[in-house]
Design a protein around this motif. Sequence first.
Motif, PDB file in Angstrom:
ATOM      1  N   ARG A  96     -10.091  16.303  45.277  1.00 13.52           N
ATOM      2  CA  ARG A  96      -9.062  17.336  45.449  1.00 13.52           C
ATOM      3  C   ARG A  96      -9.409  18.577  44.644  1.00 13.52           C
ATOM      4  NH1 ARG A  96      -2.698  16.469  43.731  1.00 13.52           N
ATOM      5  NH2 ARG A  96      -1.984  18.601  44.141  1.00 13.52           N
ATOM      6  N   LEU A 114      -7.781  19.596  52.331  1.00 15.87           N
ATOM      7  CA  LEU A 114      -6.996  19.598  51.100  1.00 15.87           C
ATOM      8  C   LEU A 114      -5.574  19.127  51.357  1.00 15.87           C
ATOM      9  CD1 LEU A 114      -6.802  20.239  48.100  1.00 15.87           C
ATOM     10  CD2 LEU A 114      -6.278  22.607  48.700  1.00 15.87           C
ATOM     11  N   VAL A 158      -5.728  15.332  51.666  1.00 15.18           N
ATOM     12  CA  VAL A 158      -5.955  14.696  50.362  1.00 15.18           C
ATOM     13  C   VAL A 158      -4.712  14.813  49.485  1.00 15.18           C
ATOM     14  CG1 VAL A 158      -7.312  14.812  48.247  1.00 15.18           C
ATOM     15  CG2 VAL A 158      -8.445  15.028  50.456  1.00 15.18           C
ATOM     16  N   ARG A 159      -4.024  15.958  49.545  1.00  9.61           N
ATOM     17  CA  ARG A 159      -2.810  16.132  48.763  1.00  9.61           C
ATOM     18  C   ARG A 159      -1.714  15.166  49.228  1.00  9.61           C
ATOM     19  NH1 ARG A 159      -1.960  21.073  49.737  1.00  9.61           N
ATOM     20  NH2 ARG A 159      -2.955  21.979  47.892  1.00  9.61           N
ATOM     21  N   TRP A 179      -2.618  11.766  47.944  1.00  8.94           N
ATOM     22  CA  TRP A 179      -2.412  11.679  46.499  1.00  8.94           C
ATOM     23  C   TRP A 179      -0.937  11.502  46.160  1.00  8.94           C
ATOM     24  CZ3 TRP A 179      -4.932  11.064  42.042  1.00  8.94           C
ATOM     25  CH2 TRP A 179      -4.298  11.420  40.863  1.00  8.94           C
TER      26      TRP A 179
END
Length: 543
Positions: free
Chosen positions: A104, A154, A157-158, A161
């Motif tokens: 990230r 991104l 991935v965010r 997460w």
Amino acid sequence: MGGLREVTAAFVVPGPSGVAVRSGLNGLSGQDEAVLRRVGTLLGSLASGDLRARCAAGLGHDGEQWARRKQALTGQSSSRWAGSITRATHDQWALARRGQLAHRQSLRAGIDTIRRRLAEPLGAKGSRGAPGGYRSRREWFAKARRLRVLEDRLERVRADWESGRVRVVRGGRKLLHARHHLQDARMSEADWRQRWQAQRWFLQADGESGKRYGNETIRVSPDGGVSIKLPAPLADLANAPHGRYVLACRAVFRHRGEQWADRIAASRAVAYRIHHDTDRGRWYVTASWQTPQMQTVPLEAVRAGGLAGVDMNADHLAAWRLDGHGNPVGEPRRFDYTLTGSADHRDAQVRHALIRLLHWTARHDLALAIEDLDFAAETTREKHGRRKRFRRLISGMPTDRLRARLVSMAAELGVTVVAVDPAYTSRWGAQHWQKPLTSKNRKATRHDAAAVAIGRRALGHPIRRRTAPPPHDRSDRVGHRTVQARPGSPGREGPRPRISGPRTRSVPPGCGAKAGDQCAHNRSGHTTEQHESWQQDSLPLSS
């Protein structure tokens, strides 16, 4: 100078927290290999199911769920095997979580770089540390499209997460992708299948203090006998009492064998892992244990006796010895290695270079100063653009492995390691030290100068060798002002030695042979050579 970042302070690197040694299992019978394969396959399937359950729990996992997972595995194996599997699963999930965070941050750095370069005019030159605009309209358009791709990545991935979702492959994602590119990987389907199965086996057990020989599940006796506690479904394969299977071979730990023998004699915890090397067709057992954290030597004590600065490069280690005042002593040293070939060959090259460096350091009773390198943010294609060769060079430098091996090997030889900030060491070292260290018989390289800069930073000295000399129109001409001494040393800014003889036809007042002696002038309260008598003035000298 306003654009330079702040340099962090040097620190003494703590020693390793654990030890691992390996021994080959030579002389295994066909029955032994068959039993190991069956045990590894059964426990590997249980580990895969436990990893699936752990990933499904995500951030909502707690101690109660961990207990339920272990209880479900206990009935299919044993309580000790279940404990080893759940702990390994938790460690694997945590490792994937850290990798997700690093990915990230890398995506965010690439997006920021592209946005900055897209805002620059085409062909604009960049400054130091910041690239300029793109060269052509075509490249600008391609990077604009890549920006959208990275932003989408991104976002995914965010989201992962925040939800606690990780993607983990038991056996390795690289090996999984090689299944679809067997020709490029130079493997047949049978070879890939054999390696894939071996990577997914689970044959490791945590140690237990107070138990016989430090482990109840995989036990290695002092004479090298290896025995395994079989899982409940495979108890019929036992050839020893209490559901154990004894291998026909002996394990011999040649490295740190005495430490291992002392631990098992005292029944201290030792963890074991049995694994199969499909390329060589050999079986190995690895023993590991934790070591008590050694108290680090104070940094001031390390600096007192001098040290050796080490600059790591793509093909060698450059080292130079420095005394306590930061002055280079002797000749520079170079320890070569090559980072080509297989991973084992590269690892062996690094070990050989490090052991030669440490033996030289221990022979002179010195500490080592190294850079605290981290190239995680330096390998992105967005930072260096078309410099593919430079990116490949940075990516190929095993900084983490070299640092870990250096700290571990230095602890065994009693060598202290000091880590310093790597900022500007190569640049300032070449600027201030490369030319002064070059002579007719020695040509100092940029890496040698960087080693000196690293050592001086570890000693607490500035990298700059001397301040700028005064202008030519002053009385002392081009006399040097040295900053080799510490700022608090007495006499650091004392008067320079006088050049004998007048510098002009007429000597002005205050510039003669006794210009600095107040007693040489005919003044009130001072004696001169022509005075025949002396009488104290009634006024104080300060008036």
